[in-house]
Structures are given as structure tokens and as C-alpha cells.
Design a protein around this motif. Sequence first.
Motif, PDB file in Angstrom:
ATOM      1  N   UNK A  41       0.800  -1.240   0.000  1.00  0.00           N
ATOM      2  CA  UNK A  41       0.000   0.000   0.000  1.00  0.00           C
ATOM      3  C   UNK A  41       0.823   1.277   0.000  1.00  0.00           C
ATOM      4  N   UNK A  42       2.137   1.170   0.129  1.00  0.00           N
ATOM      5  CA  UNK A  42       2.983   2.329   0.418  1.00  0.00           C
ATOM      6  C   UNK A  42       3.119   3.303  -0.740  1.00  0.00           C
ATOM      7  N   UNK A  43       3.057   2.806  -1.993  1.00  0.00           N
ATOM      8  CA  UNK A  43       3.397   3.677  -3.130  1.00  0.00           C
ATOM      9  C   UNK A  43       2.230   3.851  -4.105  1.00  0.00           C
ATOM     10  N   UNK A  44       1.030   3.902  -3.583  1.00  0.00           N
ATOM     11  CA  UNK A  44      -0.144   4.028  -4.444  1.00  0.00           C
ATOM     12  C   UNK A  44      -0.133   5.319  -5.258  1.00  0.00           C
ATOM     13  N   UNK A  45       0.501   6.374  -4.717  1.00  0.00           N
ATOM     14  CA  UNK A  45       0.512   7.660  -5.438  1.00  0.00           C
ATOM     15  C   UNK A  45       1.361   7.602  -6.696  1.00  0.00           C
ATOM     16  N   UNK A  46       2.194   6.579  -6.840  1.00  0.00           N
ATOM     17  CA  UNK A  46       3.029   6.444  -8.037  1.00  0.00           C
ATOM     18  C   UNK A  46       2.326   5.686  -9.157  1.00  0.00           C
ATOM     19  N   UNK A  47       1.109   5.216  -8.883  1.00  0.00           N
ATOM     20  CA  UNK A  47       0.411   4.335  -9.815  1.00  0.00           C
ATOM     21  C   UNK A  47      -0.788   5.018 -10.451  1.00  0.00           C
ATOM     22  N   UNK A  48      -1.257   4.429 -11.553  1.00  0.00           N
ATOM     23  CA  UNK A  48      -2.505   4.856 -12.178  1.00  0.00           C
ATOM     24  C   UNK A  48      -3.570   3.798 -11.896  1.00  0.00           C
ATOM     25  N   UNK A  49      -4.660   4.208 -11.246  1.00  0.00           N
ATOM     26  CA  UNK A  49      -5.734   3.279 -10.927  1.00  0.00           C
ATOM     27  C   UNK A  49      -6.732   3.227 -12.077  1.00  0.00           C
ATOM     28  N   UNK A  50      -7.260   2.025 -12.325  1.00  0.00           N
ATOM     29  CA  UNK A  50      -8.205   1.844 -13.424  1.00  0.00           C
ATOM     30  C   UNK A  50      -9.379   1.010 -12.917  1.00  0.00           C
ATOM     31  N   UNK A  51     -10.306   1.637 -12.227  1.00  0.00           N
ATOM     32  CA  UNK A  51     -11.421   0.905 -11.651  1.00  0.00           C
ATOM     33  C   UNK A  51     -11.220   0.682 -10.168  1.00  0.00           C
ATOM     34  N   UNK A  52     -12.163  -0.016  -9.552  1.00  0.00           N
ATOM     35  CA  UNK A  52     -12.152  -0.188  -8.105  1.00  0.00           C
ATOM     36  C   UNK A  52     -10.960  -0.989  -7.606  1.00  0.00           C
ATOM     37  N   UNK A  53     -10.608  -2.053  -8.318  1.00  0.00           N
ATOM     38  CA  UNK A  53      -9.556  -2.939  -7.811  1.00  0.00           C
ATOM     39  C   UNK A  53      -8.514  -3.291  -8.874  1.00  0.00           C
TER      40      UNK A  53
END
Length: 429
Positions: free
Chosen positions: A217-229
Amino acid sequence: MLDIKWIRENPQGLEQALIKRGAQADEASSLVQSVLEADEARRSHLTKLQEAQSRQKTISKEIGQAMGAGDKEKAEALKAEVGELKRFVQEGEAAERDLDANLLNILAGIPNVPLEDVPVGADENDNVELRRFGEPREMDGAKEHYELGEALGMMDFERAARLSGARFTVLSGPLARLERALGQFMLDLHTQEHGYTEVQPPLLVRDDALFGTGQLPKFSEDLFKAGDHHWLIPTAEVPLTNLVREEILEKEKLPLRFTALTPCFRSEAGSAGRDTRGMLRQHQFYKVELVSITDADSAIAEHERMTECAETVLKKLELPFRTMTLCTGDMGFGARKTYDIEVWLPGQNAYREISSCSVCGDFQGRRMNARHRASGEKQTQFVHTLNGSGTALGRALIAVMENYQNADGSITVPTALRPYMGGVEKIGG
């Protein structure tokens, strides 16, 4: 993720490892204390829960004995106690899940422990050069890749910005083909000469896959989310490493070696103002990834082998580079030791990272619950994992353009890439 048993037995070792990685002494001490307290709370609760479950079994027998002896009063008292124990166990199982989640949450945020031979340092200035290959070519007025690409009319940042915003590029014509040629060349090299199995993995992965390799969970800001999960992959390390999640592998079949050419997607959240011109730091780029799944005895040798495979790409392209051992303060979250390969860019008059090769121990194996077992044995061990870039296509394209540029603005195609370019020897001019 680290082994809680190891932390329990080596709290000072973990504290020192965190300090080596840049934590303040009081911060490291506090983190170690929090994980020990969470562990003790969980273990203490489990002991009480097990005692209650054991008492339930004992009382069940006592009730039968009391009924058989005609002692109805005692039997009723025992039944009442069973009811209380049953409620405690039910509530206790819910509390156990909460305590498990709390401990997991703390463990998930603790970085890996560096190997003993990793140099201690604060940042990239403390990295140690291991070796060099090639000598930078003498050039007068070397241009940067974006100057060359725009002059050729084959690299368009303005149109890319209209399509997608900053940190995107449109390549066209022979430059687009040159990037594709680089990918084909790297895949052929790694599959035909280095023994990797080519994989075409999904580009969308679930939360647990990113947890497995340490991005969540530590680096979520570095990722692109595409949907809920679901998330776009930041690197093919994620799907390739997770190919073995929740499996028990045959030790005799290790190491497993995977490679993939995929687009990668990164938000570059922490890089505001860095490398804003050109293709060096993009939200979308292509990369050939190398992943190895092995055991504890083979991991260090596999790390050296993987790094050599990545270096071979640059040697065959005849690009000058140097290999650096990263210091403790510059390593990634899940790594125990990392080699960065830095290619020479004459336009910048500097070496820039083009590949990172890391050995992670069982850190990811534990997070993925991926294990191996020797033939004839019952005991399993967590796998050890390694990952590396073999290499980043965009940066390889930049390196080829800048190192093979000519005075007239044309670019000579490296000999190793000409079969993939239909025999073309020069772009532009």
C-alpha cells in the motif's frame, strides 16, 4: 515483507537496517517497538483464544460425566460456562482478524533489510561505481535526443500534449521503427541467448498483485488506478513475479526466468520539475523486464547473472555505460541489493540510469505466499525473487540517438539493430 519471527529475534538488527536506509534513530526505534507490540498483542490474544477452545472441549466431557452421575445442577453450571466460552471464542475470532490485519499493515510498510556488502549512504551521491564499459565518443556540440528527434520531424511533444498532457511523446516513421527494433532485439537476446521465457502478461493487475511486489500500500501515489480494484502496471515486474503467487514450486525446476516487453505506466508523483523535456521521464514508456524466481542458495549468483544479461544489451549496441552499486539510502523498498546500469548520454554529458537489477530475498515471496519444496520433503520455503530492466526502450532509444548522432543531424543505426530495421543504416541526412 519481513519474517515476524526474525524481527522478534533481531529487533536491534531491524533497527540498524532502518537507520542504514535513512530513518532517524528514534523513528526506527518507534517502528520496531510498534511491530513488536502488535505481535505480542496478537500472540497473547491467540493464547487466550486457544485456552478457551481447549476449556470448551474439557467442559463438554465434564457435562457428560455430570449428567451420567445425575448431578443436574453441576451440568447446568457447566453448560452456562460453555455458553460464555462460546461467546468469547466468537468475539475472539473477530478480534484475531483485527489483530492480524493490524500486524500485517505495520509489516507491509517496513522496507527490506540491505545485504551486508551494500554501501551505507544517504542518496545517489553515495553510490559506488563497480565497473565501466566503453569510452564516450568525442563530440563537438552534441545535441540532446529531443533536439535531434524534433529536427527530424519524428518526435512530437506538442501533439502528444494535446492528446494526453505532459510527459507523453509521439514517435513516427523510422524513429518509431527504431524503438520497436530495440524491443525485438532485446527480447531475442534474452530468450535465445540468456534463457528467459517470453511472456505476454496482462497490463491491468489487481490490488493483491501490487501488494505482492511491494508497490501497495505504500506507493499508491506512483500508480494509475483503473477501476475499483485494478491498476495499470508500473512495470512488468508486477505480473511476471506474481505468476507464481500462492503456488508451491518444485525446487529442482528453479530458477524460473521470465521476460516481457510491455508498456509501463507511472504517475511520476515525486518527480515534479525533473527531466521535464524529452523522453527521459514519461507517464507511459516501454520496457523489457527480467524476472527470476529462485531459492536462497542461488539468489546472489542469479543477481550477478541478471545484471550481466542487462549489460550485454548495451555492449551489443556499443553504448558506453557504468554499473553502480546503490547505497542503502538509494535502494528501492523491496530490494536487498541493487545494481544500476547507467548509459552515457553525450547530449547531457552525463551517465543516466537505464536499468536497475535487484535481489529481493524472500521479501516478495512472503507477500505473495509463493513457496518451493524439494522432492521428497514436506517443509516448504518462500521463493527468492529478482527483477531487472533488460532494458528501458525509451532510454535505450535516447542513448542510441545521442551516441550515434552525426554532424548533419542524422542518426546512424547500430549494427546490431540493422536486421530489425530492414537493413537501414541511417535515419535522416
